[in-house]
Structure formats: C-alpha cells, structure tokens
Enzyme design. Structure first.
Site, PDB file in Angstrom:
ATOM      1  CD  GLU A  68       2.849   5.471   5.278  1.00 24.80           C
ATOM      2  OE1 GLU A  68       2.557   6.614   5.677  1.00 24.80           O
ATOM      3  OE2 GLU A  68       3.602   5.277   4.306  1.00 24.80           O
TER       4      GLU A  68
ATOM      5  CG  HIS B 235      14.007   4.843   4.579  1.00 18.95           C
ATOM      6  ND1 HIS B 235      14.025   6.145   4.990  1.00 18.95           N
ATOM      7  CD2 HIS B 235      13.034   4.752   3.651  1.00 18.95           C
ATOM      8  CE1 HIS B 235      13.101   6.811   4.320  1.00 18.95           C
ATOM      9  NE2 HIS B 235      12.474   5.993   3.508  1.00 18.95           N
TER      10      HIS B 235
END
Lengths: 354, 467
Positions: free
Chosen positions: B200, B269
């Site tokens: 990322e 998450h």
C-alpha cells in the site's frame, strides 16, 4: 504449477539477467570523454552549486534562512554528471530535501531558489515551501520532498506516467543512503522492475544518514547490490568525479530507455557540511572531512583537468569571480524581496472552490 | 574592501553563543571551506567555516568569550591583494550586532514580520452557492446497487479521459476484492486497470507520483484499514503538494475503497477514517450513502484537480437505490443533501449512518417527532451552511456517526453548532456514535459497540425532551 522441477527451472532462469552487465560496461571505460567545452560547463555548474550553498550557509548564519537547510557541498558531481545526461524536454527528476543542487543543475534561476530559502514571495514556491519543498514543473523537476524515501515511490509514479503516455521520458529518482533503508524504497523497486518502469534509482551515498554512518545503519553497505532481489541491475559509481558519473549515467539511461526496466546506481560521494545547518558533526573526525576535501574534491579535480588541458588559471579565476557575483546577486535578491502577503496564507490550499 | 566576519547563527534557535576557540590567527590565509573557529551554540559545539578567501586581520572577539550575539563582527578579513588597515578596532572592543532593520511590510528585510490577522484572506469558497443539478422530468430512474454505480462512474470517466486509470490490489483479473471494478479490465485493458502487489505505501506513492506527472489515478485500497500503511503519501505527498509548491504542482488523485465497520471482521478491519482525513487541509473527503450520490460524486472526484479520499462502505455496496439515467450524472463536492425534511429535530449523518437515520426517523414519526436528515456526503470541505440552516429550522441537532465519538465528525458538527448556531439551540447537540472501544469480534459485542437506529431514536427523543 504442479511439477516441482518446472517451478525450480522457471525461478532460476536468471543467467541472462544483466545484473552486472552495466557495471562491467562502466568499469571497462569509466570516464566520459568530455570535450573541453563540456568539461568547462560541468566545472561552472558545480562551482555554482558550491558557491550557492556556501552563501546559503552564510545567510543561515545571519538568520535570513530559517528551519532546516541541508547543503549539497561535496556532492556536486553527482547532480551535474547525471542531469547533464538527461533529455530535458522529456525526462523528470525528483529528490529528497537536499535539493538545491539538483535545481541549480537544471539551470533553474538561482534568484528564485535563494528567495525560497529566505521565505519570500518571489521564491519558487512563493515562500511557502522552503529549502526542502521546491518544485519546477516547467523543468520537470518534481521536488523537493521532506519525508525520507517518499520521493522514491513518487518517482515510480512519474516513471509510470512516462510509460503510460509513451512520451519516451525517464525519471531520475535520487535518495540518500539513509532513505535506502526505508521499506517503501523496496516496494517501489519491486513494482518498477515488475512493470519495467523507466526509472533510474540513484542512491547518493554520502556515507552518513544524518549522524549514523552506513556501517552502523546498513546490513549491506554496497547499496548498488540492493536491487538484485528485484532483478534490478546495479552500478557502483565514483560520485566524486563528474566524468565517471556522466559515463555511468549514459550506460544506465541507455538501458532504461531501451525498455529494460529500472537501474539502481550508487553514487559514492561525501558531504562536507553537517547533515543540516544545526549538525555539530561529532560523528566523524575533522581529518576525515579534510582528507576528502584535499584528495577527492570533484571541483578541484575538474579544475586540475581543465588546467592540464590548457585552460589558464586566470580564466578559471575569472569564472569563479563571475559565479561569486551571480550568487551575490541571488543573495541580494533573496534578501531584498518582500515576504509573502498575509493574503497568501489561504491561497493554494486547494485548486478548486467548493 | 575588508570583509567583516560575523558571529553566525548555527541552529534555528541560536541567538548568542560562546566563541570557544579560534583555529586561525592574524596573518593566516584562508580559503572557502576552511574551519576558522569553534562556536558553542545553545545545543552543541559547532565548527564555523568561512566562505570567503583572504588574509585574517584583527580578531575582534577573543576566544572564550561568552554570550556573543549573532551578527557581532568577530574578525576582519582582507581580500586578495589588499592590505588590511591595522585598525585599532580591538581597543574599541567588539562591535555590537547591528540593530535589526525596521519592520516595513513589502520592503524586503522584514523577516518574520507580525501580520495582522485581518489581512488574511478567508479560505476560498465558491462564489455562488450550488445545488444538485435538476433531473429533467421524464428521466428514467433505474434501480442500481452502490457497487454498480461506483463502477459505472469510473468506467464513464475512463471513457471520457484517457489519463484516468485504476490501480490497486485485485482490481483487474480478480475483478475487485469487493467487485467494484468488475468488468473494467475487459473494457480498458491491463494498461489502465493495474493489479498491484500488496504494497500500500508503495502504490499510494506511485499513484501520487503519477498524478504529479499529469495522470488521473484512481487508487483503490482493498479497505481503508490498509491505507494506514499509506497515510504518509495521502497526507504528506498528496494533500500538501499544491500548497508547498505555491500552486505550481498538483496531485489530482482519488483514493477510494470501503471504510468503516464491515461484519465480524474484528478491530483491525473495522474503522472509520472519515475524521482522520477530514482534519487535513488540502484533501477533499467524500463519504456517500446511496447509488446516485456514489456515482455523481465519484465522477466529480475523478474530475477534481485536488486529491480526494473517497470513503465507501462494504455493507452498503449491495444495496439498491434509484439512480437517474443521465448521460453525465455529476454532483457538486462540498454540498450536503437533505434526505428527509422534518421540523422537530435534525439528524446530521453520512455514509451508512444515513440508512440508520432513515430507520430512526420512521420510528420517530410514529411517536410524533418529525426528524430532518442531513447527509453530509462531503466531510471536507464540510457544508456548514446546510447544518446551520437546518438547526435554525428545528432548533435541535444530533449527529449519527458510525465511528468513534472522540475527535469525530460529530465533534466537529457540535463545534459548528456551538460557534455559529448557539442562539438557535434549544437543547445540547448530542453525538450518537460507536462505543469508544476497538471493535470486538463476538456477534453480540459487535452489535453492542456499533451505532444503531435505537441509539439515534433515544438521542432524538432526549433533545426533544420526550424521553
């Protein structure tokens, strides 16, 4: 893949990988065959960086430049040797916070660089960027970035844009031996090699990441080898000789322009001054610095060579005088330009109005 | 002309220092780069290099002198071929530092002058207020999921502008981890729909660099939880570039992906990053709820010259809404929407909170409370006026946010109401948010931790003094 032997075979097919071929080519004939005029031009440009940076150091001492100010003194041959080999209409350059030299190497007006250092409206970033944040999209110079290593991933993006537009350009992304330990550098190596991006990664190894020597920070101090895991050929280059740098640049650029993906160049160089202006430099001896100055200085080397080629000392003195005058003019401009208007505080936060 | 060597400032904060040691003496020849003295600053002992060339003349400040002000002439230097007058400066003692020049705006030497706040310009605003474009009568309303609306927005913009491309994990061959990029690879090919490795920080940087280089990247994060690895590029590279370059270099990138809690995926998450990104000047932050807003705002985001963080919601992707079938459905950034008109209490919300607020409003109507719902849609720049107008109408505000309460968008709305709508308030503004804990996995605990319509109903009744 179900057959294990096939898997092994496919993984080891690296014989033709040119990991060392560029280095071999460079070692075969390491110095660029510069004409007298070219060498003189390199000398002038390096001297401009040196004198500019000395002046910046002085203005810092007078309180005219604030904050962080990282000088390029000692490393001049790197920017000049590399950038002189670029196609200025197509190629892009990006670097970290030690960026004054790279801008001067691109022929950007010293006045607007110095005025940015003093935080004035006439500065290249209207005084809002400062020493570490300068850009010239006109010259395809994309900064000037203050986060160590960020410019490597951004450079990967510039290279992606070259490839996407098929404009024939490449990106030259500089970073230091310190940044070479950042994770995103390797993330970028991976993608750049995977996608064959037109990028030259340049480690300017000036031996110290701020105050930590490469030996104390890096398990592999031969940074040019660090692309191997990503199949990126490496080049180990003497960054204190502008002709060696230029020679290596030509080899690297030919490889990248040929659509072969990235090259990792390590330019071994030396920073004479502290990391930034407030660095007492107690991590190295004065003798070490003096030794580099006396025996390895890139400007003295070029000067000696020019004299050997028949250029008179008087000529060179005149050049020095002229450059000093140019730098003094930049300093004067930077000192006498007004600070930005209060009205500039809220401009340029966003491009659009919402 | 003789050159004055002055006491240098050797750190950003140094005002005076000790001249610890001279390394040269009168009559020495010096050249640029020579170290001529050691100076103790407020932080360390520093070497003082000369940048001049010449012969050292009188030393005006002896070594060991303390509290030498920055700018004091400490020695004289004769230039090449010039005699230094053997002045008696030494007998007069050191020359004091020059008085700082007078502070005259616009005349240059005025370093760090103190500005009048009144001279600042206000943040740039649209000159005319905007509204959503009228939908022409007779326009067919299709039923489309949020997922499809987002995909269609990207596809339309990719057809319109060759610079637009999508990159991210599993966006191409896999058709998107949440199928938002379904079909894009087939239509646009590998060049414009790029599968990245799981990296990322790296690909967010590459996306920003490509935007700086003139492209229009859409960077998908599989979820915004993973964008924490990349937040440096979102904040430091994307958001600040235009400002730091004095408007010279832009970074028109869209970062998009699901944000907020999904379902039973645990604490790492399940987080709403709206308030994080909305605190950053230089970013646009959009968090739509329904298909029409998702499509219209995504198209606006891609066309936007500024970097955009576009926060979607996994639980909403599959919901179907009416979407006008128009050739070019683009909505204004920075504009909230009244989702339901009402007169008794305003519920300010965004993203998945809108659905919960609508549920709550239904129930409240049964109890005789007529709630107005404001969907912020854009979190930065925030449509303050929409909130204040509604407050002026209902005199009561609650904020429903699927996210933590501390330093939230809800906190921001409370502040706006306090600062700019105080006179209209008939009750304290209440935050209705998730519980202030990492999101638990156990089904019952998760339910307990998350925003729900019951909590919204209770808060609405409280501010109406009907609880």
């Amino acid at each position: 893949m179900t057959d294990g032997s096939n898997a092994t075979e496919s993984r080891s097919g690296s014989e033709d990988m040119p990991l060392r071929s560029l280095q071999n080519a460079h070692e075969e004939s390491p110095r660029y065959d510069a004409s007298d005029d070219e060498l003189l031009a390199f000398y002038r440009q390096m001297l401009l960086i040196r004198r500019f940076e000395e002046k910046a150091g002085q203005l810092y001492g007078l309180g005219l430049i604030g904050g962080f100010c990282h000088l390029y003194i000692g490393q001049e041959a790197v920017a000049i040797g590399l950038q002189s080999a670029l196609d200025k209409d197509k190629d892009s350059v990006i670097t970290g916070y030690r960026d004054h030299g790279h801008m001067l190497a691109y022929g950007i007006d010293p006045n607007v660089i110095m005025a940015e250092l003093t935080g004035r409206q006439a500065g290249i970033s209207k005084g809002k960027g400062g020493s570490m944040h300068m850009f010239s999209t006109e010259h395809k110079f994309y900064g000037g970035h203050g986060i160590v290593g960020a410019q490597v991933a951004l450079g990967g993006g510039l290279a992606l844009a070259h490839q996407y537009r098929e404009d024939g350009g490449i990106c030259l992304a500089y970073f230091g031996d310190g940044a070479a330990n950042q994770g995103q550098v390797y993330e970028t190596f991976n993608m750049a090699s995977l996608w064959k991006l037109p990028i030259v990664f340049v480690v300017e190894n000036n031996q110290y990441a701020m105050g930590t020597s490469t030996a104390r920070s890096s398990a592999e101090t031969e940074f040019y080898k660090r692309g191997t895991a990503f199949r990126i050929p490496g080049m180990d280059v003497n960054g204190m000789d502008v002709l060696e740098v230029r020679n290596a640049a030509e080899i690297a650029l030919a490889h990248v322009r040929g659509g072969n993906g990235p090259v990792l160049m390590e330019l071994n160089t030396y920073r004479y001054r502290g990391h930034s202006m407030s660095d007492p430099a107690k991590y190295r001896t004065r003798d070490e610095v003096q030794d580099q100055r006396e025996h390895n200085d890139p400007i003295e080397k070029a000067k000696k060579e020019l004299v050997e080629r028949g250029r008179s000392e008087d000529d060179l003195k005149a050049i020095d005088k002229e450059i000093r005058a140019r730098v003094a003019e930049a300093a004067d401009f930077a000192e006498n330009s007004p600070e930005p208007d209060a009205g500039e505080l809220y401009t340029d936060v966003l491009v659009g109005s919402y | 002309m003789a050159i004055e060597i002055k006491m240098p400032a050797l750190s950003p904060t140094m005002e005076e220092g000790t001249l610890a040691k001279w390394l040269v003496k009168k009559g020495d020849t010096i050249a640029p780069g020579d170290i001529i003295a050691e100076i103790e600053t407020d932080k360390a002992t520093m070497e003082f290099e000369t940048i001049d060339e010449g012969t050292v003349g009188n030393i005006l400040v002896e070594e060991g002198t303390n509290n030498v002000k920055v700018g004091t002439v400490i020695a004289m230097l004769a230039g090449e071929g010039e005699e230094l007058p053997d002045s008696d400066l030494l007998e007069d003692g050191p020359q004091p530092a020059q008085e700082p020049k007078k502070d005259v705006p616009g005349e240059g030497k005025d370093v760090g002058r103190t500005e009048d706040k009144a001279d600042m310009t206000a943040p740039q605003k649209r000159s005319q207020p905007v509204t959503d474009p009228e939908i022409p009568p007779g326009t067919n309303m299709a039923t489309v999921s949020v997922r499809e609306a987002l995909r269609d927005a990207m596809a339309e913009e990719m057809r319109r502008d060759g610079r637009v491309f999508v990159m991210g994990e599993e966006v191409a061959q896999y058709q998107g981890a949440y199928k938002v990029t379904q079909g894009l690879l087939d239509e646009f090919g590998m060049k414009r729909v790029i599968d990245t490795p799981i990296t990322e920080y790296g690909f967010a940087g590459i996306g920003c660099g490509a935007a700086m280089g003139g492209l229009r990247p859409i960077v998908e994060f599989m979820t915004f939880n993973f964008a924490m690895q990349a937040i440096d590029h979102i904040v430091n590279s994307a958001a600040k570039t235009n400002y730091m370059s004095g408007g010279q270099m832009r970074c028109p990138v869209v970062f998009r992906g699901p944000n907020g809690a999904a379902s039973r995926v645990g604490a790492q998450h399940s987080q709403n990053y709206g308030p994080w990104y909305a605190s950053v000047p230089g970013l646009i932050v959009i968090a739509p709820y329904d298909s029409s807003d998702a499509k219209g705002l995504m198209k606006a985001a891609i066309r936007c010259e500024d970097p955009v963080v576009f926060l979607e919601n996994e639980l909403v992707y599959g919901r179907n809404f009416e979407l006008p079938e128009l050739d070019d459905h683009v909505l204004p950034i920075g504009k909230a929407r009244i989702v339901r008109e009402g007169s008794d209490v305003t519920i300010v919300t965004y993203s998945i909170g809108v659905g919960l607020a609508l549920e709550a409003a239904e129930a409240l109507a049964g109890d005789g409370i007529d709630a107005e719902i404001i969907d912020l849609r854009t979190l930065r720049p925030l449509d303050e006026q929409a909130v204040l107008d509604s407050l002026a109408k209902t005199n009561r505000v609650i904020v429903a946010e699927e996210g933590w309460p501390t330093c939230s968008i809800a906190s921001e709305i409370v502040t706006i109401c306090m600062e700019k709508g105080f006179d209209h308030l008939d009750a304290p503004v209440l935050r209705v948010c998730n519980e202030d804990v990492p999101l638990p996995y156990a089904a019952n605990l998760e339910k307990l931790a998350l925003l729900d319509s019951k909590a919204i109903i209770a808060a609405a009744k409280r501010v109406c003094y009907k609880d």
